[in-house]
Write a protein that holds these residues in place. Structure first.
Motif, PDB file in Angstrom:
ATOM      1  N   GLN A   1       0.812  -1.208   0.000  1.00  0.00           N
ATOM      2  CA  GLN A   1       0.000   0.000   0.000  1.00  0.00           C
ATOM      3  C   GLN A   1       0.847   1.259   0.000  1.00  0.00           C
ATOM      4  O   GLN A   1       0.405   2.296  -0.456  1.00  0.00           O
ATOM      5  CB  GLN A   1      -0.925   0.015   1.221  1.00  0.00           C
ATOM      6  CG  GLN A   1      -2.066  -0.961   1.108  1.00  0.00           C
ATOM      7  CD  GLN A   1      -3.109  -0.773   2.203  1.00  0.00           C
ATOM      8  OE1 GLN A   1      -2.889  -0.028   3.143  1.00  0.00           O
ATOM      9  NE2 GLN A   1      -4.210  -1.460   2.072  1.00  0.00           N
ATOM     10  N   GLU A   2       2.061   1.177   0.523  1.00  0.00           N
ATOM     11  CA  GLU A   2       2.902   2.365   0.627  1.00  0.00           C
ATOM     12  C   GLU A   2       3.769   2.598  -0.604  1.00  0.00           C
ATOM     13  O   GLU A   2       4.353   3.652  -0.754  1.00  0.00           O
ATOM     14  CB  GLU A   2       3.789   2.249   1.875  1.00  0.00           C
ATOM     15  CG  GLU A   2       2.971   2.286   3.150  1.00  0.00           C
ATOM     16  CD  GLU A   2       3.782   1.921   4.380  1.00  0.00           C
ATOM     17  OE1 GLU A   2       5.009   1.733   4.236  1.00  0.00           O
ATOM     18  OE2 GLU A   2       3.198   1.827   5.456  1.00  0.00           O
ATOM     19  N   GLN A   3       3.881   1.606  -1.479  1.00  0.00           N
ATOM     20  CA  GLN A   3       4.706   1.743  -2.675  1.00  0.00           C
ATOM     21  C   GLN A   3       3.901   2.388  -3.800  1.00  0.00           C
ATOM     22  O   GLN A   3       2.807   1.932  -4.099  1.00  0.00           O
ATOM     23  CB  GLN A   3       5.201   0.364  -3.150  1.00  0.00           C
ATOM     24  CG  GLN A   3       6.148  -0.306  -2.182  1.00  0.00           C
ATOM     25  CD  GLN A   3       7.417   0.496  -1.978  1.00  0.00           C
ATOM     26  OE1 GLN A   3       7.964   1.052  -2.914  1.00  0.00           O
ATOM     27  NE2 GLN A   3       7.888   0.572  -0.758  1.00  0.00           N
ATOM     28  N   PRO A   4       4.439   3.438  -4.424  1.00  0.00           N
ATOM     29  CA  PRO A   4       3.734   4.012  -5.575  1.00  0.00           C
ATOM     30  C   PRO A   4       3.589   2.971  -6.680  1.00  0.00           C
ATOM     31  O   PRO A   4       4.497   2.182  -6.921  1.00  0.00           O
ATOM     32  CB  PRO A   4       4.657   5.145  -6.027  1.00  0.00           C
ATOM     33  CG  PRO A   4       5.461   5.479  -4.815  1.00  0.00           C
ATOM     34  CD  PRO A   4       5.637   4.170  -4.077  1.00  0.00           C
ATOM     35  N   HIS A   5       2.452   2.931  -7.302  1.00  0.00           N
ATOM     36  CA  HIS A   5       2.197   1.953  -8.352  1.00  0.00           C
ATOM     37  C   HIS A   5       1.102   2.472  -9.267  1.00  0.00           C
ATOM     38  O   HIS A   5       0.404   3.412  -8.937  1.00  0.00           O
ATOM     39  CB  HIS A   5       1.798   0.596  -7.750  1.00  0.00           C
ATOM     40  CG  HIS A   5       0.587   0.675  -6.865  1.00  0.00           C
ATOM     41  ND1 HIS A   5       0.670   0.962  -5.517  1.00  0.00           N
ATOM     42  CD2 HIS A   5      -0.736   0.536  -7.137  1.00  0.00           C
ATOM     43  CE1 HIS A   5      -0.561   0.989  -5.006  1.00  0.00           C
ATOM     44  NE2 HIS A   5      -1.431   0.737  -5.966  1.00  0.00           N
ATOM     45  N   GLN A   6       0.969   1.845 -10.424  1.00  0.00           N
ATOM     46  CA  GLN A   6      -0.107   2.193 -11.349  1.00  0.00           C
ATOM     47  C   GLN A   6      -1.421   1.705 -10.771  1.00  0.00           C
ATOM     48  O   GLN A   6      -1.500   0.619 -10.222  1.00  0.00           O
ATOM     49  CB  GLN A   6       0.123   1.528 -12.712  1.00  0.00           C
ATOM     50  CG  GLN A   6       1.342   2.035 -13.448  1.00  0.00           C
ATOM     51  CD  GLN A   6       1.188   3.481 -13.907  1.00  0.00           C
ATOM     52  OE1 GLN A   6       0.090   3.942 -14.152  1.00  0.00           O
ATOM     53  NE2 GLN A   6       2.300   4.189 -14.004  1.00  0.00           N
ATOM     54  N   ALA A   7      -2.450   2.500 -10.893  1.00  0.00           N
ATOM     55  CA  ALA A   7      -3.767   2.092 -10.402  1.00  0.00           C
ATOM     56  C   ALA A   7      -4.310   0.964 -11.279  1.00  0.00           C
ATOM     57  O   ALA A   7      -4.174   0.993 -12.492  1.00  0.00           O
ATOM     58  CB  ALA A   7      -4.720   3.276 -10.434  1.00  0.00           C
ATOM     59  N   GLU A   8      -4.882  -0.036 -10.625  1.00  0.00           N
ATOM     60  CA  GLU A   8      -5.534  -1.141 -11.328  1.00  0.00           C
ATOM     61  C   GLU A   8      -6.998  -1.119 -10.912  1.00  0.00           C
ATOM     62  O   GLU A   8      -7.392  -1.831  -9.988  1.00  0.00           O
ATOM     63  CB  GLU A   8      -4.884  -2.473 -10.930  1.00  0.00           C
ATOM     64  CG  GLU A   8      -3.426  -2.571 -11.315  1.00  0.00           C
ATOM     65  CD  GLU A   8      -2.795  -3.869 -10.844  1.00  0.00           C
ATOM     66  OE1 GLU A   8      -3.524  -4.854 -10.662  1.00  0.00           O
ATOM     67  OE2 GLU A   8      -1.575  -3.874 -10.653  1.00  0.00           O
ATOM     68  N   PRO A   9      -7.810  -0.254 -11.550  1.00  0.00           N
ATOM     69  CA  PRO A   9      -9.180  -0.058 -11.074  1.00  0.00           C
ATOM     70  C   PRO A   9     -10.082  -1.272 -11.269  1.00  0.00           C
ATOM     71  O   PRO A   9     -10.033  -1.936 -12.305  1.00  0.00           O
ATOM     72  CB  PRO A   9      -9.683   1.133 -11.886  1.00  0.00           C
ATOM     73  CG  PRO A   9      -8.795   1.222 -13.059  1.00  0.00           C
ATOM     74  CD  PRO A   9      -7.495   0.582 -12.686  1.00  0.00           C
ATOM     75  N   VAL A  10     -10.871  -1.550 -10.252  1.00  0.00           N
ATOM     76  CA  VAL A  10     -11.887  -2.591 -10.308  1.00  0.00           C
ATOM     77  C   VAL A  10     -13.140  -2.046  -9.634  1.00  0.00           C
ATOM     78  O   VAL A  10     -13.065  -1.125  -8.830  1.00  0.00           O
ATOM     79  CB  VAL A  10     -11.441  -3.899  -9.607  1.00  0.00           C
ATOM     80  CG1 VAL A  10     -10.286  -4.552 -10.338  1.00  0.00           C
ATOM     81  CG2 VAL A  10     -11.079  -3.653  -8.161  1.00  0.00           C
ATOM     82  N   ASP A  11     -14.286  -2.594  -9.978  1.00  0.00           N
ATOM     83  CA  ASP A  11     -15.536  -2.201  -9.334  1.00  0.00           C
ATOM     84  C   ASP A  11     -15.754  -3.074  -8.115  1.00  0.00           C
ATOM     85  O   ASP A  11     -15.665  -4.301  -8.203  1.00  0.00           O
ATOM     86  CB  ASP A  11     -16.722  -2.380 -10.283  1.00  0.00           C
ATOM     87  CG  ASP A  11     -16.780  -1.299 -11.343  1.00  0.00           C
ATOM     88  OD1 ASP A  11     -16.285  -0.185 -11.092  1.00  0.00           O
ATOM     89  OD2 ASP A  11     -17.310  -1.569 -12.434  1.00  0.00           O
ATOM     90  N   VAL A  12     -16.015  -2.447  -6.984  1.00  0.00           N
ATOM     91  CA  VAL A  12     -16.328  -3.191  -5.759  1.00  0.00           C
ATOM     92  C   VAL A  12     -17.627  -2.649  -5.187  1.00  0.00           C
ATOM     93  O   VAL A  12     -17.985  -1.496  -5.406  1.00  0.00           O
ATOM     94  CB  VAL A  12     -15.197  -3.078  -4.710  1.00  0.00           C
ATOM     95  CG1 VAL A  12     -13.927  -3.738  -5.202  1.00  0.00           C
ATOM     96  CG2 VAL A  12     -14.928  -1.640  -4.333  1.00  0.00           C
ATOM     97  N   VAL A  13     -18.338  -3.509  -4.470  1.00  0.00           N
ATOM     98  CA  VAL A  13     -19.578  -3.098  -3.816  1.00  0.00           C
ATOM     99  C   VAL A  13     -19.417  -3.357  -2.326  1.00  0.00           C
ATOM    100  O   VAL A  13     -19.498  -4.499  -1.886  1.00  0.00           O
ATOM    101  CB  VAL A  13     -20.796  -3.879  -4.368  1.00  0.00           C
ATOM    102  CG1 VAL A  13     -22.072  -3.396  -3.693  1.00  0.00           C
ATOM    103  CG2 VAL A  13     -20.897  -3.724  -5.877  1.00  0.00           C
ATOM    104  N   PRO A  14     -19.137  -2.305  -1.546  1.00  0.00           N
ATOM    105  CA  PRO A  14     -18.974  -2.474  -0.102  1.00  0.00           C
ATOM    106  C   PRO A  14     -20.250  -3.023   0.531  1.00  0.00           C
ATOM    107  O   PRO A  14     -21.349  -2.833   0.010  1.00  0.00           O
ATOM    108  CB  PRO A  14     -18.690  -1.060   0.405  1.00  0.00           C
ATOM    109  CG  PRO A  14     -18.234  -0.297  -0.800  1.00  0.00           C
ATOM    110  CD  PRO A  14     -18.925  -0.920  -1.967  1.00  0.00           C
ATOM    111  N   SER A  15     -20.081  -3.688   1.660  1.00  0.00           N
ATOM    112  CA  SER A  15     -21.221  -4.307   2.331  1.00  0.00           C
ATOM    113  C   SER A  15     -22.227  -3.278   2.836  1.00  0.00           C
ATOM    114  O   SER A  15     -23.392  -3.598   3.031  1.00  0.00           O
ATOM    115  CB  SER A  15     -20.730  -5.169   3.501  1.00  0.00           C
ATOM    116  OG  SER A  15     -20.029  -4.355   4.415  1.00  0.00           O
TER     117      SER A  15
END
Length: 54
Positions: A12-26
């Motif tokens: 989480q702390e390392q810069p990286h390219q975003a890999e977007p996904v759709d999520v539906v929180p509970s």
């Protein structure tokens, strides 16, 4: 006892390219776009911007 995995924290702390996904929180039925690697929004500062053509 650890609250979280050190490897995951480092990811989480390392810069990286975003890999977007759709999520539906509970707590909602609405879809949210989050990064697959760190679960943060794609606009978060940790995500590297695509290199501009020089």
């Amino acid at each position: 006892m650890q609250d979280s995995c050190p490897g995951c924290d480092a990811e989480q702390e390392q810069p990286h390219q975003a890999e977007p996904v759709d999520v539906v929180p509970s707590w909602t039925t609405r879809r949210h776009r989050r990064c697959r690697r760190c679960s943060l929004v794609a606009s978060h500062r940790i995500h590297q911007q695509t290199p501009a053509a020089v």
